[in-house]
Design an enzyme around this catalytic site. Structure first.
Site, PDB file in Angstrom:
ATOM      1  CG  ASN A 211       8.080   1.786   0.759  1.00 38.70           C
ATOM      2  OD1 ASN A 211       7.889   2.990   0.831  1.00 38.70           O
ATOM      3  ND2 ASN A 211       7.119   0.899   1.010  1.00 38.70           N
TER       4      ASN A 211
ATOM      5  CE1 TYR B 190       8.908   6.703  10.344  1.00 34.68           C
ATOM      6  CE2 TYR B 190       9.566   9.015  10.306  1.00 34.68           C
ATOM      7  CZ  TYR B 190       9.073   7.895   9.654  1.00 34.68           C
ATOM      8  OH  TYR B 190       8.755   7.972   8.316  1.00 34.68           O
TER       9      TYR B 190
ATOM     10  CB  ALA C 245      16.890   7.253  16.437  1.00 39.86           C
ATOM     11  CB  ALA C 246      14.650   4.220  12.675  1.00 42.92           C
ATOM     12  CE  LYS C 247      11.719   6.166   7.900  1.00 42.78           C
ATOM     13  NZ  LYS C 247      11.692   5.090   6.905  1.00 42.78           N
TER      14      LYS C 247
ATOM     15  CB  VAL D 298      11.920  -5.835   6.149  1.00 36.95           C
ATOM     16  CG1 VAL D 298      11.347  -5.773   4.743  1.00 36.95           C
ATOM     17  CG2 VAL D 298      11.295  -4.782   7.058  1.00 36.95           C
TER      18      VAL D 298
ATOM     19  CB  SER E 135      11.722  10.244   7.229  1.00 41.32           C
ATOM     20  OG  SER E 135      10.804  11.204   7.698  1.00 41.32           O
TER      21      SER E 135
ATOM     22  CB  ILE F 207       3.937  11.141   1.286  1.00 47.33           C
ATOM     23  CG1 ILE F 207       5.354  11.714   1.084  1.00 47.33           C
ATOM     24  CG2 ILE F 207       3.359  10.570  -0.008  1.00 47.33           C
ATOM     25  CD1 ILE F 207       5.486  12.851   0.118  1.00 47.33           C
TER      26      ILE F 207
ATOM     27  NE  ARG G  68      -0.557   0.834   4.873  1.00 45.72           N
ATOM     28  CZ  ARG G  68      -0.995   0.686   6.113  1.00 45.72           C
ATOM     29  NH1 ARG G  68      -2.083  -0.007   6.343  1.00 45.72           N
ATOM     30  NH2 ARG G  68      -0.336   1.237   7.119  1.00 45.72           N
TER      31      ARG G  68
HETATM   32  N1  NAD Z   1       3.985   8.952   4.263  1.00 41.74           N
HETATM   33  C1  NAD Z   1       4.895   9.820   4.649  1.00 41.74           C
HETATM   34  O1  NAD Z   1       4.593  11.005   4.862  1.00 41.74           O
HETATM   35  C2  NAD Z   1       6.333   9.422   4.810  1.00 41.74           C
HETATM   36  C3  NAD Z   1       7.269  10.428   5.091  1.00 41.74           C
HETATM   37  C4  NAD Z   1       8.601  10.074   5.247  1.00 41.74           C
HETATM   38  C5  NAD Z   1       8.993   8.756   5.117  1.00 41.74           C
HETATM   39  N2  NAD Z   1       8.053   7.807   4.855  1.00 41.74           N
HETATM   40  C6  NAD Z   1       8.514   6.432   4.750  1.00 41.74           C
HETATM   41  O2  NAD Z   1       8.054   5.884   3.534  1.00 41.74           O
HETATM   42  C7  NAD Z   1       7.857   4.480   3.695  1.00 41.74           C
HETATM   43  C8  NAD Z   1       6.460   4.097   3.226  1.00 41.74           C
HETATM   44  O3  NAD Z   1       5.510   4.804   4.011  1.00 41.74           O
HETATM   45  P1  NAD Z   1       3.959   4.908   3.643  1.00 41.74           P
HETATM   46  O4  NAD Z   1       3.553   6.284   3.928  1.00 41.74           O
HETATM   47  O5  NAD Z   1       3.707   4.341   2.312  1.00 41.74           O
HETATM   48  O6  NAD Z   1       3.347   3.980   4.796  1.00 41.74           O
HETATM   49  P2  NAD Z   1       2.181   2.892   4.767  1.00 41.74           P
HETATM   50  O7  NAD Z   1       1.876   2.620   6.192  1.00 41.74           O
HETATM   51  O8  NAD Z   1       1.083   3.303   3.867  1.00 41.74           O
HETATM   52  O9  NAD Z   1       2.895   1.625   4.098  1.00 41.74           O
HETATM   53  C9  NAD Z   1       3.925   0.946   4.749  1.00 41.74           C
HETATM   54  C10 NAD Z   1       3.927  -0.502   4.284  1.00 41.74           C
HETATM   55  O10 NAD Z   1       4.984  -1.175   4.978  1.00 41.74           O
HETATM   56  C11 NAD Z   1       4.487  -2.426   5.414  1.00 41.74           C
HETATM   57  N3  NAD Z   1       5.244  -2.897   6.576  1.00 41.74           N
HETATM   58  C12 NAD Z   1       5.212  -2.461   7.853  1.00 41.74           C
HETATM   59  N4  NAD Z   1       6.018  -3.176   8.620  1.00 41.74           N
HETATM   60  C13 NAD Z   1       6.598  -4.097   7.815  1.00 41.74           C
HETATM   61  C14 NAD Z   1       7.548  -5.123   8.020  1.00 41.74           C
HETATM   62  N5  NAD Z   1       8.042  -5.390   9.248  1.00 41.74           N
HETATM   63  N6  NAD Z   1       7.945  -5.850   6.951  1.00 41.74           N
HETATM   64  C15 NAD Z   1       7.429  -5.623   5.740  1.00 41.74           C
HETATM   65  N7  NAD Z   1       6.508  -4.688   5.478  1.00 41.74           N
HETATM   66  C16 NAD Z   1       6.112  -3.923   6.510  1.00 41.74           C
HETATM   67  C17 NAD Z   1       3.021  -2.174   5.744  1.00 41.74           C
HETATM   68  O11 NAD Z   1       2.267  -3.377   5.776  1.00 41.74           O
HETATM   69  C18 NAD Z   1       2.623  -1.236   4.627  1.00 41.74           C
HETATM   70  O12 NAD Z   1       2.142  -1.932   3.509  1.00 41.74           O
HETATM   71  C19 NAD Z   1       8.132   4.177   5.179  1.00 41.74           C
HETATM   72  O13 NAD Z   1       9.466   3.737   5.313  1.00 41.74           O
HETATM   73  C20 NAD Z   1       7.957   5.526   5.828  1.00 41.74           C
HETATM   74  O14 NAD Z   1       8.675   5.632   7.039  1.00 41.74           O
HETATM   75  C21 NAD Z   1       6.738   8.098   4.706  1.00 41.74           C
END
Ligand code: NAD
Length: 266
Positions: A90, A156, A158-160, A64, A143, A189, A16
């Site tokens: 991702n 979060y 620290a991880a990023k 993961v 991020s 996003i 997703r």
């Molecule tokens: N949306 C934002 O504003 C934003 C901003 C900065 C960074 N990010 C990063 O972008 C990436 C995607 O975010 P998103 O907004 O699409 O989030 P989201 O929650 O819509 O999607 C994240 C996906 O990761 C999967 N997931 C979670 N834990 C998992 C695991 N242990 N193993 C495998 N899959 C796993 C979930 O099932 C989900 O499908 C993430 O790393 C997030 O930290 C997002």
């Protein structure tokens, strides 16, 4: 359009949000995408949609944070396709906002396990395949929380930040094999991850963002597509902010807006 025909791409968290958009984008450019997610049903649904529109997609369940599961998945990819060209690290979670002194050991460890360990396990196993073919494109998800920190999200952030260290060092270690490693730093996003936040702040956030929009998953997927294209073959070890300019905004701007003639900047 970039042509990824014959290339194989593994996307984590592809079920997703941003991962889904990345999978669809790379498949539309001809890549055979392996859509992995901890949520297998979502991975299957994304793969079906891609196949229905003429693309090639394989859904696989992957958590993961489980090293042995990552190793098994990458072996399966190598056995099935004989190659791996693109890895998009991702998968992620936002966790619950909490003051830094209140973060539990469990929440801290879980956050680092998924983002840092997960990205590392996938990168390590992907690199072993890519080195054999002397080609690879790896995109890690950091991020904007790793630009300025983020209140209530120390685990979060620290991880990023750690993912930037992984990206920069892996770029050095793998560059001689024509494997590039870059990171993206999205701002806010629109996805399930930011739903609650946007419910609270979409209006003010849109107004404050220089581009005057909330980012969409496709905005980030476009950057992934750019980084795996031949145009970026000499780009490695970099982190790219994808946030419509929001990282530039500061409190001084609000005061300046009051001083500037009406209409300026609109
Ligand atoms: N949306 C934002 O504003 C934003 C901003 C900065 C960074 N990010 C990063 O972008 C990436 C995607 O975010 P998103 O907004 O699409 O989030 P989201 O929650 O819509 O999607 C994240 C996906 O990761 C999967 N997931 C979670 N834990 C998992 C695991 N242990 N193993 C495998 N899959 C796993 C979930 O099932 C989900 O499908 C993430 O790393 C997030 O930290 C997002």
């Amino acid at each position: 359009m970039n042509d990824l025909t014959n290339q194989v791409a593994v996307i984590t968290g592809g079920g997703r949000g941003i991962g889904r958009s990345v999978a669809e984008k790379l498949a539309a450019q001809g890549a055979r995408v392996v859509v992995t997610d901890i949520d297998e049903a979502n991975a299957r649904s994304v793969a079906s949609t891609i196949e229905a529109s003429g693309g090639a997609a394989t859904p696989l369940r992957l958590d993961v944070s489980q090293s042995s599961a990552v190793t098994a998945l990458m072996s399966h990819v190598e056995e099935t396709f004989g190659r791996l060209d693109i890895l998009v690290n991702n998968a992620g979670i936002a966790g619950t906002p909490v003051w830094v002194d209140q973060i539990s050991d469990e929440d801290w460890t879980n956050m680092l396990n998924i983002h840092v360990n997960g990205s590392f396990y996938c990168l390590r196993e992907a690199a072993k395949i890519m080195k054999k073919h002397r080609y690879g494109r790896i995109i890690n998800f950091s991020s904007c929380a790793a630009v300025t920190g983020l209140a209530g999200m120390a685990h979060y952030a620290a991880a990023k930040y750690a993912i930037v260290g992984l990206t920069e060092t892996a770029a050095k270690d793998l560059g001689a094999y024509n494997i590039t490693v870059n990171a993206l730093k999205p701002g806010v996003i629109r996805s399930a991850l930011t739903e609650g936040f946007l419910d609270l702040a979409e209006g003010p956030l849109t107004e404050a963002t220089p581009i005057r929009q909330i980012g969409e998953p496709a905005d980030v997927a476009q950057m992934v597509a750019a980084l795996v294209s031949p145009a970026c073959g000499f780009v490695t070890g970099c982190s790219f902010i994808v946030d419509g300019g929001f990282h530039l905004v500061n409190k001084m701007d609000e005061t300046m807006m009051k001083i500037l003639p009406a209409g300026t900047g609109v």
